[in-house]
Motif scaffolding. Structure first.
Motif, PDB file in Angstrom:
ATOM      1  N   ALA A 140       0.871  -1.176   0.000  1.00 53.12           N
ATOM      2  CA  ALA A 140       0.000   0.000   0.000  1.00 53.12           C
ATOM      3  C   ALA A 140       0.907   1.225   0.000  1.00 53.12           C
ATOM      4  CB  ALA A 140      -0.904   0.007   1.219  1.00 53.12           C
ATOM      5  N   VAL A 141       0.422   2.328  -0.575  1.00 48.20           N
ATOM      6  CA  VAL A 141       1.255   3.526  -0.692  1.00 48.20           C
ATOM      7  C   VAL A 141       0.641   4.666   0.112  1.00 48.20           C
ATOM      8  CG1 VAL A 141       0.107   4.267  -2.829  1.00 48.20           C
ATOM      9  CG2 VAL A 141       2.414   5.119  -2.291  1.00 48.20           C
ATOM     10  N   VAL A 142       1.509   5.440   0.751  1.00 44.47           N
ATOM     11  CA  VAL A 142       1.122   6.626   1.506  1.00 44.47           C
ATOM     12  C   VAL A 142       1.848   7.826   0.915  1.00 44.47           C
ATOM     13  CG1 VAL A 142       1.086   7.748   3.763  1.00 44.47           C
ATOM     14  CG2 VAL A 142       0.831   5.258   3.610  1.00 44.47           C
ATOM     15  N   ASP A 143       1.104   8.872   0.557  1.00 48.53           N
ATOM     16  CA  ASP A 143       1.694  10.153   0.167  1.00 48.53           C
ATOM     17  C   ASP A 143       1.925  10.946   1.444  1.00 48.53           C
ATOM     18  OD1 ASP A 143       2.187  12.805  -0.692  1.00 48.53           O
ATOM     19  OD2 ASP A 143       1.063  12.487  -2.540  1.00 48.53           O
ATOM     20  N   LEU A 144       3.180  11.276   1.729  1.00 45.97           N
ATOM     21  CA  LEU A 144       3.509  11.909   3.001  1.00 45.97           C
ATOM     22  C   LEU A 144       3.143  13.384   3.056  1.00 45.97           C
ATOM     23  CD1 LEU A 144       6.946  10.240   3.779  1.00 45.97           C
ATOM     24  CD2 LEU A 144       4.664   9.542   4.499  1.00 45.97           C
ATOM     25  N   GLY A 145       2.773  13.975   1.919  1.00 46.13           N
ATOM     26  CA  GLY A 145       2.329  15.360   1.919  1.00 46.13           C
ATOM     27  C   GLY A 145       3.459  16.367   1.857  1.00 46.13           C
ATOM     28  N   THR A 146       3.119  17.638   2.096  1.00 47.44           N
ATOM     29  CA  THR A 146       4.078  18.738   2.041  1.00 47.44           C
ATOM     30  C   THR A 146       3.742  19.733   3.158  1.00 47.44           C
ATOM     31  OG1 THR A 146       2.742  20.170   0.599  1.00 47.44           O
ATOM     32  CG2 THR A 146       4.106  18.493  -0.488  1.00 47.44           C
ATOM     33  N   PHE A 147       4.450  20.863   3.159  1.00 48.30           N
ATOM     34  CA  PHE A 147       4.119  21.976   4.059  1.00 48.30           C
ATOM     35  C   PHE A 147       3.223  22.996   3.356  1.00 48.30           C
ATOM     36  CE2 PHE A 147       8.173  20.576   6.087  1.00 48.30           C
ATOM     37  CZ  PHE A 147       7.650  20.300   7.344  1.00 48.30           C
ATOM     38  N   ALA A 201      -4.243   2.884  -7.257  1.00 47.38           N
ATOM     39  CA  ALA A 201      -2.948   3.466  -6.875  1.00 47.38           C
ATOM     40  C   ALA A 201      -1.946   3.346  -8.016  1.00 47.38           C
ATOM     41  CB  ALA A 201      -2.418   2.786  -5.621  1.00 47.38           C
ATOM     42  N   GLN A 202      -2.014   2.253  -8.773  1.00 50.11           N
ATOM     43  CA  GLN A 202      -1.112   2.103  -9.920  1.00 50.11           C
ATOM     44  C   GLN A 202      -1.397   3.160 -10.980  1.00 50.11           C
ATOM     45  OE1 GLN A 202      -0.324  -1.697 -11.611  1.00 50.11           O
ATOM     46  NE2 GLN A 202      -0.522  -2.801  -9.689  1.00 50.11           N
ATOM     47  N   ILE A 203      -2.654   3.619 -11.052  1.00 51.12           N
ATOM     48  CA  ILE A 203      -2.993   4.687 -11.997  1.00 51.12           C
ATOM     49  C   ILE A 203      -2.531   6.034 -11.457  1.00 51.12           C
ATOM     50  CG2 ILE A 203      -4.913   5.895 -13.105  1.00 51.12           C
ATOM     51  CD1 ILE A 203      -6.439   3.225 -13.060  1.00 51.12           C
ATOM     52  N   ASP A 204      -2.795   6.277 -10.171  1.00 54.98           N
ATOM     53  CA  ASP A 204      -2.437   7.573  -9.575  1.00 54.98           C
ATOM     54  C   ASP A 204      -0.929   7.789  -9.550  1.00 54.98           C
ATOM     55  OD1 ASP A 204      -5.130   7.941  -9.143  1.00 54.98           O
ATOM     56  OD2 ASP A 204      -5.053   7.379  -7.021  1.00 54.98           O
ATOM     57  N   ARG A 218       3.157  11.375  -8.946  1.00 56.04           N
ATOM     58  CA  ARG A 218       1.745  11.164  -8.658  1.00 56.04           C
ATOM     59  C   ARG A 218       0.902  12.195  -9.385  1.00 56.04           C
ATOM     60  NH1 ARG A 218      -1.623  11.363  -2.872  1.00 56.04           N
ATOM     61  NH2 ARG A 218      -3.515  10.398  -3.741  1.00 56.04           N
ATOM     62  N   GLU A 219      -0.004  11.710 -10.203  1.00 55.03           N
ATOM     63  CA  GLU A 219      -0.921  12.567 -10.960  1.00 55.03           C
ATOM     64  C   GLU A 219      -0.169  13.678 -11.680  1.00 55.03           C
ATOM     65  OE1 GLU A 219      -3.773  13.758  -8.045  1.00 55.03           O
ATOM     66  OE2 GLU A 219      -4.751  11.796  -7.971  1.00 55.03           O
ATOM     67  N   GLY A 220       0.959  13.299 -12.284  1.00 53.61           N
ATOM     68  CA  GLY A 220       1.736  14.229 -13.104  1.00 53.61           C
ATOM     69  C   GLY A 220       2.766  15.042 -12.369  1.00 53.61           C
ATOM     70  N   LEU A 221       2.752  15.031 -11.036  1.00 52.62           N
ATOM     71  CA  LEU A 221       3.746  15.787 -10.265  1.00 52.62           C
ATOM     72  C   LEU A 221       4.988  14.920 -10.055  1.00 52.62           C
ATOM     73  CD1 LEU A 221       1.605  17.584  -7.543  1.00 52.62           C
ATOM     74  CD2 LEU A 221       2.826  18.640  -9.452  1.00 52.62           C
ATOM     75  N   PRO A 222       6.147  15.312 -10.592  1.00 50.74           N
ATOM     76  CA  PRO A 222       7.340  14.447 -10.549  1.00 50.74           C
ATOM     77  C   PRO A 222       8.179  14.607  -9.298  1.00 50.74           C
ATOM     78  CG  PRO A 222       7.801  16.371 -11.866  1.00 50.74           C
ATOM     79  CD  PRO A 222       6.368  16.515 -11.405  1.00 50.74           C
ATOM     80  N   GLY A 223       7.569  14.834  -8.157  1.00 52.34           N
ATOM     81  CA  GLY A 223       8.336  14.997  -6.934  1.00 52.34           C
ATOM     82  C   GLY A 223       7.446  14.904  -5.715  1.00 52.34           C
ATOM     83  N   ARG A 224       6.888  13.720  -5.454  1.00 49.75           N
ATOM     84  CA  ARG A 224       6.072  13.494  -4.269  1.00 49.75           C
ATOM     85  C   ARG A 224       6.746  12.461  -3.388  1.00 49.75           C
ATOM     86  NH1 ARG A 224       2.271  17.243  -3.153  1.00 49.75           N
ATOM     87  NH2 ARG A 224       1.201  15.664  -1.887  1.00 49.75           N
ATOM     88  N   ALA A 225       6.738  12.719  -2.086  1.00 50.36           N
ATOM     89  CA  ALA A 225       7.353  11.807  -1.127  1.00 50.36           C
ATOM     90  C   ALA A 225       6.419  10.629  -0.893  1.00 50.36           C
ATOM     91  CB  ALA A 225       7.639  12.529   0.183  1.00 50.36           C
TER      92      ALA A 225
END
Length: 568
Positions: free
Chosen positions: A227-234, A517-520, A542-549
């Protein structure tokens, strides 16, 4: 597992032919101790994996679970090959006498009292199964081996005598691996590594499903589903996750809405800003590269320029007690901390005249690592393990770019051999001394490489995807799982992150259990850290953004420290 890069965008001997029979025994503790012994003995009826378990709450210099009476684990191992031995373990807490979290290795040791001598009461062979750490969920560890092998297999150690030059424990003269295993009088799962000094630890650990299979070939090691978790940003768009410890705590860097990137630690909820080296500025640019098992952090931050106005990037050490400490406060040069261990030793690199790879600790201070036959040009330290072994890379005196290993305890160092030719670069080292990075074939093709501590160089190959023929490895855990990425031959195509386990490579995105998740997540392009629970962190698209943790968590019956429960 502490060496990271920042940018936004079970070993055994060779198995022989199967014998004519096979036997498997599992100790579940449902009927009590079943011939096993431990300090502070308690068989708990619940809380195991599942059901009853050996629950050990104990304070001392080493924890050992052993048997000298369970016949299934004793006797002549050479009558059936291969042998697989393992157990399930949960570490609810491991703390120092001061109450700080601490890690300890867990070994399996086979003892033969027929080789008793003045030096030792027995001869033994042993293997490090993994590393125990506070908050560790139920984990399965095992090792398979050929008990008829004459020499110690890669990764194994021996005791019964001492090397006259180094004083380290070795097998007695004329005694081999198979000799010890021809009459096993005692088997132990222990946190005591022969030849090392132990510290006092308070343990709260559960053991279950002690098992041995004699004459059964283990199946292929299948990778977990994730399973994948997007850790987010500030509040900004981009973030990098650089490292993860066995508590599941993650460090990296993440953007604010104004695109200023801050160093963070994540402990299961929101990102926590670690601060800045700029006085009076709580939110300044920084990158957290590494986190130790006891929560120490290393990286670099904007700092006051010592020769005038402005700022410069300086390496930092962070602890909950001291906060952020500038490791090079008087230097006008850029410095970056790449790794930190539980002892608070930090390694990295510093620029400027006389710069290069450095090591720092609060006790010993800051020093540039001096390496014979290596030049300071492009010299950098990438990682440090629990025993203080450091890995890095530099140009040698033959003008070849090479990886190196430096022992901070003895001052000794060695160059790592290339796959076939230079260049070579290291990225990480585990507590066993296995190193990963990349090296080159004779055709200059850059390939991901594993340098085992026994001197073997393993070409990890590429994913079976057309058009990807360059790669590198970024991290390795104590089970020998390796992560890395392969580059596309054509420009403009993202790299593909992978997990190497059991001798096979698996593209990370294909291991996601959720089709959505494989699509996102179109790619996990840069995996940077893996812990002993198999959790992986890095940088994805993720969804076109090339820099998500991202954080990948293995599915199964696991309850993580932050309350995340993975379900199939």
């Amino acid at each position: 597992m502490m060496s990271r890069y920042s940018y936004f965008a079970a070993a055994g001997a060779l198995l022989l032919a199967l014998p004519a029979f096979a036997q498997t025994t599992v100790v579940t503790f449902d009927e009590g101790w079943s011939g096993w012994n431990a300090p502070a003995e308690t068989v708990a009826p619940e809380g195991g994996n599942p059901g009853a378990n050996a629950h050990i709450v104990f304070g001392g210099y080493g924890l050992t679970l052993w048997t000298d009476s369970d016949a299934a684990f004793l006797g002549d191992y050479g009558t059936a090959t291969p042998v697989t031995i393992g157990l399930d373990v949960e570490a609810q807490a491991l703390t120092s006498v001061e109450g700080a979290p601490i890690t300890r290795p867990l070994l399996v040791e086979f003892r033969n009292y027929a080789y008793a001598s003045d030096d030792a009461p027995y001869a033994s062979v042993w293997y490090p199964l993994g590393t125990l750490a506070s908050g560790q969920a139920w984990t399965t560890w095992s090792v398979s081996f050929d008990p008829t092998a004459a020499a110690l297999p890669a990764g194994w150690g021996g005791t019964g005598a001492f090397d006259p030059e180094t004083g380290e424990p070795v097998l007695p003269a004329g005694v081999g691996f198979a000799d010890v295993l021809a009459q096993v009088d005692e088997v132990a799962f222990t946190t005591v590594t022969p030849g090392t000094f132990s510290v006092q630890v308070n343990y709260d650990v559960r053991f279950d499903n002690l098992r041995i299979a004699r004459g059964e070939t283990p199946g292929p090691t299948a990778p977990p589903r994730y399973a994948v978790v997007d850790l987010g940003t500030f509040g900004g768009e981009l973030a990098n996750a650089h490292a993860i410890n066995d508590q599941g705590h993650v460090v990296g860097t993440a953007e604010r809405p104004d695109q200023n990137a801050l160093p963070f630690v994540w402990r299961g909820e929101a990102l926590i800003n670690l601060g800045s080296l700029i006085p009076g500025q709580a939110e300044g640019f920084g990158v957290a590269h590494a986190i130790s098992e006891n929560g120490l952090v290393a990286g670099y931050s904007a700092a006051p320029y010592p020769l005038g106005p402005g700022s410069v990037g300086h390496a930092f050490f962070w602890s909950p007690e001291a906060g952020m400490i500038d490791l090079t406060p008087d230097s006008p040069a850029l410095s970056i901390a790449r790794a930190v261990n539980d002892a608070g030793q930090v390694v990295g690199e510093i620029g400027g005249s006389g710069g290069g790879a450095f090591i720092w600790s609060a006790q010993a201070g800051f020093s540039v690592i001096q390496l014979p036959n290596m030049l300071f040009t492009s010299n950098a330290a990438e990682d440090i393990n629990a025993s203080g072994q450091v890995v890095g890379h530099a140009f040698n005196t033959d003008s070849q770019y090479a990886g190196w290993v430096y022992d901070s305890a003895t001052g000794e160092s060695r160059q790592l051999p290339p796959l076939e030719r230079a260049p070579s670069q290291t990225r990480a080292i585990n507590d066993t001394g296995d190193v990963v990075g990349y090296s080159a074939r004779s055709n200059n093709q850059q390939r991901p490489v594993l340098w085992r501590h026994d001197g073997t160089v393993v070409d990890l190959g590429f994913l079976p995807v057309p058009g990807f023929s360059t790669g590198y490895a970024t991290d390795i855990n104590e089970q020998g799982w390796v992560i890395g990425a392969d580059y596309a031959d054509a420009p403009g195509i993202p790299t593909k992150g992978w997990l190497w386990i059991g001798g096979e490579k698996h593209e990370l995105r294909t291991l996601l259990a959720d089709p959505q998740a494989q699509i996102d997540w179109s790619e996990f392009s840069t995996p940077l850290g893996i812990n002993n629970r198999g959790e992986i962190v890095g940088i994805g698209i993720r969804e076109g953004l090339p820099g998500r943790a991202f954080l990948l968590r293995p599915l199964g019956d696991v309850l993580f420290a932050d309350g995340f429960e993975a379900e199939e």
